[in-house]
Design a protein around this motif. Structure first.
Motif, PDB file in Angstrom:
ATOM      1  N   HIS A  70     -58.149   9.600 -33.737  1.00 52.02           N
ATOM      2  CA  HIS A  70     -56.783   9.820 -33.287  1.00 52.02           C
ATOM      3  C   HIS A  70     -55.956  10.145 -34.528  1.00 52.02           C
ATOM      4  O   HIS A  70     -56.444  10.049 -35.648  1.00 52.02           O
ATOM      5  N   CYS A  75     -49.956  11.288 -30.582  1.00 49.63           N
ATOM      6  CA  CYS A  75     -51.296  11.419 -31.138  1.00 49.63           C
ATOM      7  C   CYS A  75     -51.499  12.896 -31.435  1.00 49.63           C
ATOM      8  O   CYS A  75     -51.277  13.746 -30.583  1.00 49.63           O
ATOM      9  N   GLU A 103     -54.365  14.374 -32.632  1.00 55.58           N
ATOM     10  CA  GLU A 103     -55.770  14.769 -32.747  1.00 55.58           C
ATOM     11  C   GLU A 103     -56.337  14.733 -31.342  1.00 55.58           C
ATOM     12  O   GLU A 103     -56.260  13.687 -30.686  1.00 55.58           O
ATOM     13  N   TYR A 104     -56.882  15.860 -30.875  1.00 51.76           N
ATOM     14  CA  TYR A 104     -57.348  15.892 -29.493  1.00 51.76           C
ATOM     15  C   TYR A 104     -58.445  14.845 -29.294  1.00 51.76           C
ATOM     16  O   TYR A 104     -59.464  14.882 -29.961  1.00 51.76           O
ATOM     17  N   CYS A 105     -58.188  13.887 -28.397  1.00 55.91           N
ATOM     18  CA  CYS A 105     -59.081  12.726 -28.287  1.00 55.91           C
ATOM     19  C   CYS A 105     -59.560  12.515 -26.866  1.00 55.91           C
ATOM     20  O   CYS A 105     -59.946  11.433 -26.490  1.00 55.91           O
ATOM     21  N   HIS A 145     -55.274  12.682 -23.852  1.00 48.62           N
ATOM     22  CA  HIS A 145     -54.681  12.799 -25.196  1.00 48.62           C
ATOM     23  C   HIS A 145     -53.170  13.022 -25.136  1.00 48.62           C
ATOM     24  O   HIS A 145     -52.402  12.395 -25.863  1.00 48.62           O
ATOM     25  N   MET A 198     -50.926  10.075 -24.746  1.00 47.28           N
ATOM     26  CA  MET A 198     -51.018   9.022 -25.750  1.00 47.28           C
ATOM     27  C   MET A 198     -49.751   9.050 -26.604  1.00 47.28           C
ATOM     28  O   MET A 198     -49.703   9.678 -27.645  1.00 47.28           O
TER      29      MET A 198
HETATM   30 CU1  CUA Z   1     -55.493   9.972 -29.376  1.00 50.87          CU
HETATM   31 CU2  CUA Z   1     -55.175  12.287 -29.090  1.00 50.87          CU
END
Ligand code: CUA
Length: 307
Positions: A135, A170, A172-174, A178, A181
């Motif tokens: 993340h 967030c 960062e693609y999680c 995502h 988030m």
């Molecule tokens: Cu955690 Cu995108």
């Protein structure tokens, strides 16, 4: 004079605008030169192409000038970045957990919050922790962003300058949720902060299971109100008949304590029909036996409520 919402905001903005101005200069300059070349050297005026070689002066110029420009960009970036990694000794430490898919903030006194409350004008160090995937903690107004990599310690620090509420995202693609988030950071006066800091987070005993579900972000994927998210809803779970797929075979199971425990520890073993496998990690290292008991007790208490 522009101060910025954090001690880094001004520096980051000037580095950004410096690079941005150079980029605009070259975008406009190159476009003009290109158009001029197209007109001036078009085929009607110059039917025969000519090879030009070895122009020392020109080659030195187009090497040295860009070198100076990129070194200046590097200098600006580095000068702003360096203090971001040097945490003052008196910074207040908050542990940040970013997980699929929510944030939580743990303070020195053990207080856990879903909102990052901080006193204005005080240095804060955030220790960043992810239990699952990568993340990235991003507070746009403060111009700070730092990756949280599972198994690797990372941190960020800053001084919030202006009271108010700011978004935490967030970056960062999680995974599927995502974009959901997000959290808020609330910058308040020292007195307000001390008051908030000393307040107990109210957890009524019956709700311990719910608190565990919320603290582990279970409710980001499993709704409490019956709506369908990434995973099946928790509403009406306990004692219900579930149609599940196990190794491609359909079967019906009753959602009792054994089923709930299995679903937490080995989520991919039985998938409720209509949902995708591989969406949930096993929580065997995070959620303890006692936690599971509390969660089951919560579900059971919910099943006794009138609809
Ligand atoms: Cu955690 Cu995108």
């Amino acid at each position: 004079m522009f101060q910025g919402a954090s001690n880094f905001a001004k520096g980051v903005d000037s580095a950004f605008f410096f690079i941005f101005a150079i980029s605009i200069f070259f975008l406009v300059g190159l476009t003009i030169v290109m158009i001029w070349f197209m007109v001036h050297y078009n085929r009607k005026r110059h039917p025969k192409a000519e090879q030009i070689k070895d122009n020392m002066k020109l080659e030195v110029t187009w090497t040295v000038i860009p070198l100076i420009i990129v070194m200046l960009m590097f200098y600006y970036g580095y000068a702003v970045f360096k203090p971001m990694r040097q945490v003052p000794d008196d910074a207040m430490v908050v542990k940040v957990t970013g997980r699929m898919w929510n944030w939580s903030f743990e303070y020195a006194n053990g207080k856990i919050s879903n909102e990052l409350v901080l006193p204005v004008g005080k240095a804060v160090k955030l220790n960043l922790f992810s239990p699952d995937v990568i993340h990235s903690l991003y507070i746009p107004a403060f111009r700070i962003k730092e990756d949280m990599v599972p198994g690797k310690d990372n941190y960020m620090w800053f001084i919030p300058n202006i009271e108010g509420t700011y978004e935490i995202l967030c970056a960062e693609y999680c995974g599927l949720r995502h974009s959901f988030m997000e959290a808020k950071t609330r910058i308040v006066t020292e007195e307000e902060f001390q008051k908030w800091f000393a307040e107990e987070t109210p957890i009524v005993p019956e709700d311990k299971g719910l608190a565990i579900l919320q603290n582990n972000a279970c409710t980001s994927c499993h709704s409490l109100d019956g709506s369908k998210l990434v995973g099946p809803t928790f509403k009406g779970l306990f004692g219900s008949e579930r149609l599940v797929m196990e190794n491609g075979v359909e079967k019906t199971v009753t959602a009792d304590s054994t089923y709930i425990k299995r679903a937490i520890l080995e989520p991919d073993k039985e998938i409720v029909k209509g949902f995708a496998p591989g969406m949930m990690r096993a929580y065997d290292k995070v959620i303890t036996e006692d936690d599971i008991k509390a969660i089951v007790a919560y579900f059971e208490s919910q099943s006794k409520l009138p609809n």
